[in-house]
Design an enzyme around this catalytic site. Sequence first.
Site, mmCIF file in Angstrom:
data_model
loop_
_atom_site.group_PDB
_atom_site.id
_atom_site.type_symbol
_atom_site.label_atom_id
_atom_site.label_comp_id
_atom_site.label_asym_id
_atom_site.label_seq_id
_atom_site.Cartn_x
_atom_site.Cartn_y
_atom_site.Cartn_z
ATOM 1 N N ARG A 1 -8.663 3.254 -7.807
ATOM 2 C CA ARG A 1 -8.207 3.227 -6.412
ATOM 3 C C ARG A 1 -9.449 3.161 -5.531
ATOM 4 N NH1 ARG A 1 -4.201 0.901 -6.404
ATOM 5 N NH2 ARG A 1 -3.849 1.499 -4.255
ATOM 6 N N GLU B 1 0.832 -1.213 0.000
ATOM 7 C CA GLU B 1 0.000 0.000 0.000
ATOM 8 C C GLU B 1 0.864 1.260 0.000
ATOM 9 O OE1 GLU B 1 -3.017 -0.316 -0.518
ATOM 10 O OE2 GLU B 1 -3.553 -2.297 0.221
ATOM 11 N N ASN C 1 1.235 3.888 -3.103
ATOM 12 C CA ASN C 1 0.871 5.296 -2.916
ATOM 13 C C ASN C 1 1.993 6.234 -3.339
ATOM 14 O OD1 ASN C 1 -1.667 4.741 -2.030
ATOM 15 N ND2 ASN C 1 -1.283 5.170 0.136
#
Lengths: 148, 148, 102, 102
Positions: free
Chosen positions: B105, B46, B50
């Site tokens: 997303r 994650e 990002n």
Amino acid sequence: MKNEMKMEFDAISANEAFARVAVAAFVSELDPTLEEVSDIKTAVSEAVTNAIIHGYDGIEGGKVNIRCLIEQDVLHVEVMDKGNGIEDIEKAMEPLFTTKPELNRSGMGFPFMEAFMDDLEVLSVAGEGTTVIMKKKIGCIPWIEDEE
Amino acid sequence: MKNEMKMEFDAISANEAFARVAVAAFVSELDPTLEEVSDIKTAVSEAVTNAIIHGYDGIEGGKVNIRCLIEQDVLHVEVMDKGNGIEDIEKAMEPLFTTKPELNRSGMGFPFMEAFMDDLEVLSVAGEGTTVIMKKKIGCIPWIEDEE
Amino acid sequence: MMENFKVIDNYLMVRMPEEIDHHKSSYISENADKFIVQEKVDHVVFDFEDTKFMDSSGIGIILGRYKKISCFGGKVFAINADNRIRHLLMISGLHKIVEIME
Amino acid sequence: MMENFKVIDNYLMVRMPEEIDHHKSSYISENADKFIVQEKVDHVVFDFEDTKFMDSSGIGIILGRYKKISCFGGKVFAINADNRIRHLLMISGLHKIVEIME
Ligand SMILES: Nc1ncnc2c1ncn2[C@@H]1O[C@H](COP(=O)(O)OP(=O)(O)O)[C@@H](O)[C@H]1O
Ligand SMILES: Nc1ncnc2c1ncn2[C@@H]1O[C@H](COP(=O)(O)OP(=O)(O)O)[C@@H](O)[C@H]1O
């Protein structure tokens, strides 16, 4: 295809496995065969082990650096330490030559790196450290371009 | 037990898998359960994703940095980018909040990091970059001291 | 990878890969959407049989497909999801819109 | 890990681990030597059944044990070695001193 990765980690033997797995994971985008993955893992394991036990004499506190570069279908790997360095590189690279037989070293580290990579170069200055530079062409370029 | 590792790699999506595998390999000396390994891999995936898609908008040229520290039975992981930064961190951390719905997303990145790690801290300056700091205690200390 | 998409009646079956992350997700989303539009499927079934790793990109894939088909009464299913994937669907609230089958 | 060492008659059987590297090697060498001295075994059999990775540390383990027992007429064997391990033994010249069994 171009991709670069650098890492630095404590010169302790627990990191030998970490280092070879990390490099193998980095190269996976080239779709290496199982055999090629084993070759790379073995060579990285040898170079990192040498940095830890010969470069730093197994004493904690040192750092090992690895730099990996993928250019097209070629993996470049550099393994560096700032440890003892090597007096006589030619002699060190001879099969079965080892300065630590008492640690059950076999003197096959450099020969294995040579056997499993396409190219091996050793730079070293006594008292300053050692850099091992290896290259390997990965056989089969994936036949579909990866999405993204 | 103490062990440190840093890595820096190109902000391209192929490195998402590399990053989580590398961190998982680094933590393996703590003998994590399969579940703990999955937790760590998810959280790292994650944070790295990002950095690549939000920090650098998916544009090549940026670098992602990871720093891992093992102290006793605790893993510390920092994931850093020098990208866009986050204007409103509190809002960004809300479940289902995303600024890139067009990229599919889900806004569940931060919530997953929170769910799977014991501690999550987000430092960010708009225009300068983002650092995500995570901690996780690994359950079972191996019952025999590792040799060496 | 095209063999991971199959149309059976008005259902699109998507065999999810071993690792579902952002790197892999656009391929899955784009192809699923192609089938939804071209083959006029109503429902999508995600098969997690092979899946050993998933992050929130997997949630994005499911959510995005759901948004495309739900307005026409389409439904989204998950099959062969192990405990971890069920847990991920749960904390994302996706168990409310995805039918998780045994 | 002690269950990886077994004495059968005058043979020491060593079940090698999944990954053989320097980090793991001292444990194996030290324990094998303990058995060689205490149990007075003549021969050592290395079983590579479980082994998926080996570097030159594995060569060092075998070579070191060979040196300990060969002066008393002892022999060293390798069983269940896959092609890669055989290849490693070969390029190290160890096939001259290790009997590689099917
Ligand atoms: N990073 C290093 N720093 C210092 N000396 C080294 C390093 N790498 C190798 N050497 C020297 O080269 C010798 C041969 O290395 P190698 O072929 O890997 O065999 P081994 O590790 O089994 O000794 C070592 O015994 C050591 O003296
Ligand atoms: N490294 C980063 N740099 C810039 N913005 C970020 C970063 N990480 C997260 N964000 C912002 O926070 C929002 C929420 O993040 P997250 O919970 O991971 O969901 P998602 O990645 O699905 O959008 C993102 O949409 C983005 O706007």
